[in-house]
Write a protein that holds these residues in place. Structure first.
Motif, mmCIF file in Angstrom:
data_model
loop_
_atom_site.group_PDB
_atom_site.id
_atom_site.type_symbol
_atom_site.label_atom_id
_atom_site.label_comp_id
_atom_site.label_asym_id
_atom_site.label_seq_id
_atom_site.Cartn_x
_atom_site.Cartn_y
_atom_site.Cartn_z
ATOM 1 N N GLY A 247 -3.068 -23.964 28.655
ATOM 2 C CA GLY A 247 -4.180 -23.932 27.440
ATOM 3 C C GLY A 247 -4.819 -22.488 27.445
ATOM 4 N N THR A 248 -3.989 -21.595 27.866
ATOM 5 C CA THR A 248 -4.556 -20.089 27.702
ATOM 6 C C THR A 248 -4.272 -19.610 26.517
ATOM 7 N N SER A 249 -5.393 -19.052 25.634
ATOM 8 C CA SER A 249 -5.426 -18.534 24.225
ATOM 9 C C SER A 249 -5.384 -17.229 24.640
ATOM 10 N N SER A 250 -5.031 -16.384 23.369
ATOM 11 C CA SER A 250 -5.040 -14.811 23.264
ATOM 12 C C SER A 250 -6.454 -14.341 23.723
ATOM 13 N N GLY A 251 -6.520 -13.219 24.430
ATOM 14 C CA GLY A 251 -7.723 -12.654 24.819
ATOM 15 C C GLY A 251 -8.247 -13.125 26.072
ATOM 16 N N ARG A 252 -7.757 -14.175 26.747
ATOM 17 C CA ARG A 252 -8.195 -14.639 28.177
ATOM 18 C C ARG A 252 -7.687 -13.640 28.864
ATOM 19 N N ARG A 253 -8.707 -13.132 29.950
ATOM 20 C CA ARG A 253 -8.351 -12.341 30.912
ATOM 21 C C ARG A 253 -8.086 -12.900 32.408
ATOM 22 N N LEU A 254 -7.106 -12.586 32.776
ATOM 23 C CA LEU A 254 -6.672 -13.351 34.057
ATOM 24 C C LEU A 254 -6.634 -12.259 35.321
ATOM 25 N N ARG A 255 -7.572 -12.303 36.199
ATOM 26 C CA ARG A 255 -7.982 -11.618 37.283
ATOM 27 C C ARG A 255 -6.974 -11.696 38.454
ATOM 28 N N LEU A 256 -6.452 -10.734 38.920
ATOM 29 C CA LEU A 256 -5.834 -10.193 40.061
ATOM 30 C C LEU A 256 -6.470 -9.665 41.017
ATOM 31 N N ARG A 257 -7.266 -10.094 42.006
ATOM 32 C CA ARG A 257 -8.213 -9.226 42.592
ATOM 33 C C ARG A 257 -7.444 -8.237 43.852
ATOM 34 N N GLY A 258 -7.668 -7.210 43.858
ATOM 35 C CA GLY A 258 -7.136 -6.331 44.947
ATOM 36 C C GLY A 258 -5.954 -5.616 44.290
ATOM 37 N N GLN A 259 -5.572 -5.866 43.199
ATOM 38 C CA GLN A 259 -4.274 -5.436 42.665
ATOM 39 C C GLN A 259 -4.479 -4.256 41.556
ATOM 40 N N GLY A 260 -5.946 -3.572 41.629
ATOM 41 C CA GLY A 260 -6.114 -2.579 40.965
ATOM 42 C C GLY A 260 -5.852 -1.208 41.707
ATOM 43 N N MET A 261 -6.434 -0.450 41.349
ATOM 44 C CA MET A 261 -6.245 1.092 41.927
ATOM 45 C C MET A 261 -6.577 0.993 43.367
ATOM 46 N N PRO A 262 -5.767 1.652 44.230
ATOM 47 C CA PRO A 262 -6.443 1.710 45.674
ATOM 48 C C PRO A 262 -7.527 2.437 45.993
ATOM 49 N N SER A 263 -8.238 2.364 47.254
ATOM 50 C CA SER A 263 -9.208 2.943 47.400
ATOM 51 C C SER A 263 -9.085 3.452 48.948
ATOM 52 N N PRO A 264 -9.265 4.842 49.178
ATOM 53 C CA PRO A 264 -9.518 5.402 50.560
ATOM 54 C C PRO A 264 -10.363 4.828 51.463
ATOM 55 N N ARG A 265 -11.579 4.391 50.974
ATOM 56 C CA ARG A 265 -12.590 3.706 51.425
ATOM 57 C C ARG A 265 -13.291 2.568 50.592
ATOM 58 N N GLY A 266 -13.122 1.555 51.176
ATOM 59 C CA GLY A 266 -13.602 0.305 50.496
ATOM 60 C C GLY A 266 -12.651 -0.574 49.840
ATOM 61 N N ARG A 267 -13.225 -1.364 48.973
ATOM 62 C CA ARG A 267 -12.290 -2.417 48.311
ATOM 63 C C ARG A 267 -11.491 -1.798 47.284
ATOM 64 N N PRO A 268 -10.135 -2.083 46.988
ATOM 65 C CA PRO A 268 -9.325 -1.768 45.770
ATOM 66 C C PRO A 268 -10.016 -2.413 44.603
ATOM 67 N N GLY A 269 -9.634 -1.791 43.504
ATOM 68 C CA GLY A 269 -9.949 -2.461 42.139
ATOM 69 C C GLY A 269 -9.173 -3.648 41.908
ATOM 70 N N ASP A 270 -9.354 -4.380 40.560
ATOM 71 C CA ASP A 270 -8.763 -5.464 40.422
ATOM 72 C C ASP A 270 -7.822 -5.211 39.010
ATOM 73 N N LEU A 271 -6.712 -6.118 38.971
ATOM 74 C CA LEU A 271 -5.781 -6.095 37.658
ATOM 75 C C LEU A 271 -6.201 -7.080 36.887
ATOM 76 N N LEU A 272 -6.666 -6.700 35.507
ATOM 77 C CA LEU A 272 -7.259 -7.641 34.703
ATOM 78 C C LEU A 272 -6.079 -7.737 33.615
ATOM 79 N N ALA A 273 -5.155 -8.901 33.542
ATOM 80 C CA ALA A 273 -4.145 -9.105 32.494
ATOM 81 C C ALA A 273 -4.795 -10.027 31.340
ATOM 82 N N GLU A 274 -4.651 -9.297 30.080
ATOM 83 C CA GLU A 274 -5.373 -10.132 28.972
ATOM 84 C C GLU A 274 -4.107 -10.641 28.255
#
Length: 234
Positions: free
Chosen positions: A175-202
């Protein structure tokens, strides 16, 4: 002169031999002769060079460091040329993984040279990440478009999506419609210090530009039996 002892107006000679008139009369009480001559004495004390200023540290400089999204994600060594006299300088730069747009990278001692043995200035490289046809960055979060067929969106599926770090799997709920954002935590830009970013698939639901005979028959059958109306008020 008699004024040197603070007993009335008089003359004194400064460090350079210049004559300085001073007074302890009304309106000048409490003024120290050192206050009057401090600038001259201070210049004499600040250094032994002919200029009288002593060693002067080199100036800091800034330059832009252009990067693609993939280069910013992975990091690594880059060769850059800094414009300047004689064709400029070529430097090796170690770019940390996950650098963000506008982040400054300090190269110690790569600025202007100091005088009389003083330390050189620093060079600051400002990361400028170019626009990408598939990825959009917000800080350390990466936004991507996720094309889906109507059946994948309606029934749910696990689909692959490209990221700067390689292929990732996205679980699409039914039931996913266009525009819905699906978040993949920790799959964004890495970080030398702290938590990496997220990937948000629209999600973007795509239909085939042309239909085969069987596909058309099934779509027509679906249209007859489906009561779903996306334009009806909710």
């Amino acid at each position: 002169g008699p004024g040197w002892a603070g007993q009335g107006p008089g003359w004194a000679r400064g460090p350079g031999g210049e004559e300085i008139h001073f007074t302890t009369g009304e309106g000048f009480e409490g003024i120290d002769l050192e206050d009057l001559l401090g600038g001259a004495f201070g210049r004499r004390r600040r250094g032994a060079t002919g200029r009288g200023w002593g060693p002067v540290p080199g100036a800091d400089h800034e330059a832009e460091l252009p990067l693609t999204v993939e280069e910013a994600y992975r990091g690594g060594r880059r060769t850059i040329t800094i414009p300047g006299p004689g064709g400029g300088r070529t430097l090796q730069v170690n770019v940390p993984p996950g650098v963000t747009d506008g982040q400054r990278i300090r190269l110690a001692g790569q600025g202007s040279a100091g005088s009389d043995g003083a330390r050189a200035g620093d060079l600051y490289l400002i990361a400028r990440i170019a626009d990408h046809p598939r990825y959009r960055l917000e800080g350390r979060d990466i936004h991507v478009r996720l094309p889906l067929t109507p059946s994948e969106a309606a029934l749910g599926a696990t689909v692959a999506v490209d990221t700067p770090g390689g292929e990732a799997k996205v679980k699409v709920p039914p039931g996913t419609s266009s525009g819905r954002r699906l978040r993949l935590r920790g799959q964004g830009m890495p970080s030398p210090r702290g938590r990496p970013g997220d990937l948000l698939a629209e999600a973007r639901i795509m239909v085939p530009p042309t239909l085969g005979d069987e596909e058309r028959r099934l779509y027509e059958q679906l249209a007859r039996i489906s009561a779903f109306n996306p334009r009806s008020p909710s």
